[in-house]
Design a protein around this motif. Structure first.
Motif, PDB file in Angstrom:
ATOM      1  N   ASP A   1      -0.233  -2.111   4.725  1.00 30.56           N
ATOM      2  CA  ASP A   1      -1.373  -1.470   5.918  1.00 30.56           C
ATOM      3  C   ASP A   1      -1.828  -0.256   5.234  1.00 30.56           C
ATOM      4  OD1 ASP A   1      -3.003  -0.680   7.514  1.00 30.56           O
ATOM      5  OD2 ASP A   1      -1.596  -1.197   9.377  1.00 30.56           O
TER       6      ASP A   1
ATOM      7  N   ALA B   1       3.487  -0.522  11.228  1.00 27.76           N
ATOM      8  CA  ALA B   1       2.892  -1.546  10.674  1.00 27.76           C
ATOM      9  C   ALA B   1       3.979  -2.625  10.265  1.00 27.76           C
ATOM     10  CB  ALA B   1       2.546  -1.076   9.090  1.00 27.76           C
TER      11      ALA B   1
ATOM     12  N   ASP C   1       1.177   4.280  11.545  1.00 25.18           N
ATOM     13  CA  ASP C   1       0.022   4.628  11.608  1.00 25.18           C
ATOM     14  C   ASP C   1      -0.121   5.687  12.904  1.00 25.18           C
ATOM     15  OD1 ASP C   1      -2.672   5.082  11.924  1.00 25.18           O
ATOM     16  OD2 ASP C   1      -3.249   3.307  12.097  1.00 25.18           O
TER      17      ASP C   1
ATOM     18  N   SER D   1      -3.608   1.829   6.340  1.00 23.68           N
ATOM     19  CA  SER D   1      -4.042   2.887   7.526  1.00 23.68           C
ATOM     20  C   SER D   1      -2.589   3.733   8.008  1.00 23.68           C
ATOM     21  CB  SER D   1      -4.434   2.278   8.699  1.00 23.68           C
ATOM     22  OG  SER D   1      -3.589   1.446   9.299  1.00 23.68           O
TER      23      SER D   1
END
Length: 204
Positions: free
Chosen positions: A114, A110, A101, A116
């Motif tokens: 995830d 991560a 991310d 994001s």
């Protein structure tokens, strides 16, 4: 024939007659009222700056409120345009299939699924997530700067690209929140060691 000086008696002066006295009193009252009004007009403001009303109370001066737009503009300072600079980092991270991310501060790896993440390892392919043209391979030996990456991404962005040791990439996150330079340093157990520098994107 009657003598005009003695036939009707001596005439009294006007100011000694009843009509004359009433006229004088009326003139005096008018002068007093006018003087009082003048004094009231000059000294008719209280100590707090409010205007004295006829009842003796103080009226606060009316001040028009600022418009909501003006207040909002002053409460919120204008956002500075992103500038060229060293960027945040470099950060060294483990690049795996779980992804990284780049919008996090600092960027984070991560540890499981995830939504994001911005890039992940798709088996020797660095891939943008979600699938969109968010990366471009940097062709020069020197590390790119923010404006270098913005220009490259505007011209040659793709959704994935094969990487090897020493490969450098420019990456932009979803919504152009950030732009990053990613360098593949060396393979490690479970993934690759990458070096990341992050700058504000075009909407920051």
């Amino acid at each position: 024939m009657t003598d005009p000086q003695h036939g009707s008696g001596r005439r009294e002066p006007f100011w000694q007659t009843m009509a004359g006295m009433l006229t004088a009193v009326a003139a005096l009252i008018t002068a007093i009222v006018g003087a009082a009004a003048f004094v009231h007009q000059i000294g008719g403001f209280g100590a707090d700056g409010g205007q004295q009303t006829s009842t003796g109370t103080t009226a606060t001066p009316s001040i028009a409120p600022r418009s909501a737009g003006t207040a909002g503009a002053q409460a919120t300072p204008p956002r500075a345009a992103p500038v060229e600079g060293a960027g945040a980092g470099p950060y060294e991270l483990l690049f795996t299939n779980n992804g990284v991310d780049l919008d996090a501060d600092p960027p984070k790896v991560a540890t499981g699924p995830d939504p994001s993440i911005d890039i992940y390892d798709a088996g020797t392919l660095m891939t943008s997530y979600p699938a969109w043209p968010g990366l471009a391979k940097w062709p020069r030996p020197s590390a790119p700067q923010r404006q270098d990456c913005l220009s490259l991404l505007n011209s040659f962005a793709t959704g994935n690209s094969r990487f090897v040791k020493g490969s450098r990439y420019c990456v932009r996150t979803q919504g152009d929140l950030h732009v990053a330079a990613v360098e593949f340093v060396e393979p490690m157990s479970g993934g690759w060691k990458i070096r990341v520098t992050v700058w504000p994107g075009t909407v920051s």
